[in-house]
Write an enzyme that holds these catalytic residues in place. Structure first.
Site, PDB file in Angstrom:
ATOM      1  N   ARG A  71     -10.095  56.900 -25.686  1.00  0.00           N
ATOM      2  CA  ARG A  71     -10.855  56.140 -26.685  1.00  0.00           C
ATOM      3  C   ARG A  71     -10.183  54.837 -27.063  1.00  0.00           C
ATOM      4  O   ARG A  71     -10.823  53.911 -27.534  1.00  0.00           O
ATOM      5  CB  ARG A  71     -11.038  56.968 -27.956  1.00  0.00           C
ATOM      6  CG  ARG A  71     -11.793  58.266 -27.753  1.00  0.00           C
ATOM      7  CD  ARG A  71     -11.668  59.148 -28.960  1.00  0.00           C
ATOM      8  NE  ARG A  71     -10.267  59.532 -29.148  1.00  0.00           N
ATOM      9  CZ  ARG A  71      -9.793  60.136 -30.222  1.00  0.00           C
ATOM     10  NH1 ARG A  71     -10.594  60.426 -31.239  1.00  0.00           N
ATOM     11  NH2 ARG A  71      -8.520  60.466 -30.303  1.00  0.00           N
ATOM     12  N   ASN A 123      -1.223  40.113 -46.532  1.00  0.00           N
ATOM     13  CA  ASN A 123      -1.906  38.920 -46.035  1.00  0.00           C
ATOM     14  C   ASN A 123      -2.173  39.043 -44.545  1.00  0.00           C
ATOM     15  O   ASN A 123      -1.423  39.708 -43.821  1.00  0.00           O
ATOM     16  CB  ASN A 123      -1.052  37.665 -46.283  1.00  0.00           C
ATOM     17  CG  ASN A 123      -0.815  37.428 -47.746  1.00  0.00           C
ATOM     18  OD1 ASN A 123      -1.727  37.507 -48.547  1.00  0.00           O
ATOM     19  ND2 ASN A 123       0.425  37.166 -48.107  1.00  0.00           N
ATOM     20  N   ARG A 171       3.605  27.256 -37.968  1.00  0.00           N
ATOM     21  CA  ARG A 171       3.463  27.579 -39.390  1.00  0.00           C
ATOM     22  C   ARG A 171       4.862  27.872 -39.931  1.00  0.00           C
ATOM     23  O   ARG A 171       5.583  28.687 -39.397  1.00  0.00           O
ATOM     24  CB  ARG A 171       2.572  28.806 -39.588  1.00  0.00           C
ATOM     25  CG  ARG A 171       1.107  28.565 -39.281  1.00  0.00           C
ATOM     26  CD  ARG A 171       0.309  29.818 -39.631  1.00  0.00           C
ATOM     27  NE  ARG A 171      -1.074  29.707 -39.299  1.00  0.00           N
ATOM     28  CZ  ARG A 171      -2.053  29.547 -40.191  1.00  0.00           C
ATOM     29  NH1 ARG A 171      -1.764  29.456 -41.469  1.00  0.00           N
ATOM     30  NH2 ARG A 171      -3.306  29.481 -39.804  1.00  0.00           N
ATOM     31  N   HIS A 204       8.678  29.017 -44.642  1.00  0.00           N
ATOM     32  CA  HIS A 204       8.398  29.276 -46.043  1.00  0.00           C
ATOM     33  C   HIS A 204       9.321  30.353 -46.618  1.00  0.00           C
ATOM     34  O   HIS A 204       9.724  31.264 -45.906  1.00  0.00           O
ATOM     35  CB  HIS A 204       6.950  29.757 -46.209  1.00  0.00           C
ATOM     36  CG  HIS A 204       5.961  28.881 -45.526  1.00  0.00           C
ATOM     37  ND1 HIS A 204       4.999  29.380 -44.676  1.00  0.00           N
ATOM     38  CD2 HIS A 204       5.784  27.538 -45.530  1.00  0.00           C
ATOM     39  CE1 HIS A 204       4.260  28.385 -44.210  1.00  0.00           C
ATOM     40  NE2 HIS A 204       4.722  27.257 -44.706  1.00  0.00           N
ATOM     41  N   LYS A 263       9.595  40.700 -46.331  1.00  0.00           N
ATOM     42  CA  LYS A 263       8.352  40.660 -45.565  1.00  0.00           C
ATOM     43  C   LYS A 263       8.428  41.659 -44.415  1.00  0.00           C
ATOM     44  O   LYS A 263       9.463  41.816 -43.784  1.00  0.00           O
ATOM     45  CB  LYS A 263       8.124  39.264 -44.977  1.00  0.00           C
ATOM     46  CG  LYS A 263       7.917  38.192 -46.004  1.00  0.00           C
ATOM     47  CD  LYS A 263       7.748  36.834 -45.332  1.00  0.00           C
ATOM     48  CE  LYS A 263       7.616  35.735 -46.358  1.00  0.00           C
ATOM     49  NZ  LYS A 263       7.523  34.409 -45.725  1.00  0.00           N
ATOM     50  N   HIS A 289      10.764  31.833 -43.269  1.00  0.00           N
ATOM     51  CA  HIS A 289      10.054  32.411 -42.125  1.00  0.00           C
ATOM     52  C   HIS A 289       9.008  31.427 -41.594  1.00  0.00           C
ATOM     53  O   HIS A 289       8.358  30.724 -42.356  1.00  0.00           O
ATOM     54  CB  HIS A 289       9.345  33.705 -42.541  1.00  0.00           C
ATOM     55  CG  HIS A 289       8.437  34.236 -41.487  1.00  0.00           C
ATOM     56  ND1 HIS A 289       7.068  34.127 -41.575  1.00  0.00           N
ATOM     57  CD2 HIS A 289       8.707  34.842 -40.308  1.00  0.00           C
ATOM     58  CE1 HIS A 289       6.528  34.668 -40.496  1.00  0.00           C
ATOM     59  NE2 HIS A 289       7.501  35.103 -39.713  1.00  0.00           N
ATOM     60  N   TYR A 325       0.932  40.659 -42.833  1.00  0.00           N
ATOM     61  CA  TYR A 325       2.183  40.608 -43.584  1.00  0.00           C
ATOM     62  C   TYR A 325       2.075  41.509 -44.806  1.00  0.00           C
ATOM     63  O   TYR A 325       1.072  41.477 -45.506  1.00  0.00           O
ATOM     64  CB  TYR A 325       2.434  39.219 -44.186  1.00  0.00           C
ATOM     65  CG  TYR A 325       2.308  38.019 -43.321  1.00  0.00           C
ATOM     66  CD1 TYR A 325       3.432  37.277 -43.014  1.00  0.00           C
ATOM     67  CD2 TYR A 325       1.069  37.577 -42.860  1.00  0.00           C
ATOM     68  CE1 TYR A 325       3.333  36.121 -42.269  1.00  0.00           C
ATOM     69  CE2 TYR A 325       0.968  36.425 -42.103  1.00  0.00           C
ATOM     70  CZ  TYR A 325       2.095  35.701 -41.815  1.00  0.00           C
ATOM     71  OH  TYR A 325       1.998  34.558 -41.075  1.00  0.00           O
TER      72      TYR A 325
END
Length: 183
Positions: free
Chosen positions: A23, A48, A59, A62, A72, A119, A132
Site C-alpha cells: 500500500r 511549521n 532560506r 534564522h 528545532k 538554521h 519543523y
C-alpha cells in the site's frame, strides 16, 4: 528512530524508520517517548511546513534569541535540501562552526538542532517541503539572522543561489567581536 550522528553537542542526525508494504508506508514523525533523550521535557510550541518551489533557492539563516531560543526538529517530506546549522552558542567548543548534511524524502534523515544555532538550507529538488517542530514560539522582537554571504562562515553551497528573500539578504555580517548567544 536511530541516531546516525551527533555532529556536535546537541546537534543530532536521526534516521526515521518506515513500515513498508504494497500500500505504501507508515512512518512515525514525532514521539516524545522516542525522543526524550534529545527533546527532553520541552513542549512543541509550533509546527511549521515550508514549500520551496525552485532549485537553488536559499532560506536562512534564522535563529531566535533568549528567552525564546528554540530547539528545532526538522524533516524533509518531499524533495531534497542541503541543510546547514551554524553554532552560535557562546560557550560551545564549536562556536561559529557550520554543519552541513542532506535532508531528503528518500534518505529519511531528521535533524535535531539545539537552541543557540542559526538554521538555513538550499533547495536541491523542485517543490521541496520541510516540516519543523519548534520548542518555543516565534517572536519577531527576538529573531536574528546570519547573512549567507558572510565571509566569516565561508558557506559552500552546491548550487548558485537562484532566489533568496529580501529579509535574508538584509542580515548583517557578524562583527569580529561577536560573543555569541548566552543560553
Amino acid at each position: 528512530m536511530k541516531i546516525l550522528s551527533e555532529l556536535t553537542k546537541g546537534l543530532f542526525l536521526l534516521e526515521r524508520k518506515s513500515i513498508v508494504d504494497e500500500r505504501g508506508f507508515f512512518q512515525r514523525i514525532f514521539c516524545p517517548d522516542d525522543l526524550n533523550e534529545f527533546w527532553g521535557n520541552r513542549k512543541i510550541c509550533q509546527v511549521n511546513r515550508s514549500l520551496t518551489k525552485n532549485v537553488g533557492t536559499l532560506r536562512g539563516f534564522h535563529f531566535q534569541n533568549p528567552p525564546f531560543s528554540e530547539m528545532k526538529f526538522i524533516q524533509c517530506i518531499n524533495g531534497s535540501v542541503l541543510d546547514i546549522a551554524i553554532d552560535l552558542r557562546a560557550e560551545s567548543k564549536t562556536f561559529l562552526q557550520t554543519f552541513t548534511y542532506e535532508l531528503s524524502a528518500e534518505n529519511n534523515i531528521t535533524v535535531i538542532i539545539p537552541e543557540g544555532f542559526a538554521h538555513g538550507f538550499q533547495v536541491l529538488k523542485p517543490n521541496t517541503e520541510l516540516i519543523y517542530f519548534h520548542s518555543a514560539p516565534y517572536k519577531k522582537d527576538y529573531e536574528g539572522g546570519i547573512n549567507y554571504l558572510d565571509p566569516m562562515f565561508k558557506i559552500k553551497l552546491p548550487l548558485a543561489v537562484k532566489e533568496v528573500s529580501l529579509r535574508d539578504q538584509s542580515f548583517k555580517y557578524i562583527d569580529k567581536n561577536y560573543k555569541g548567544i548566552q543560553l
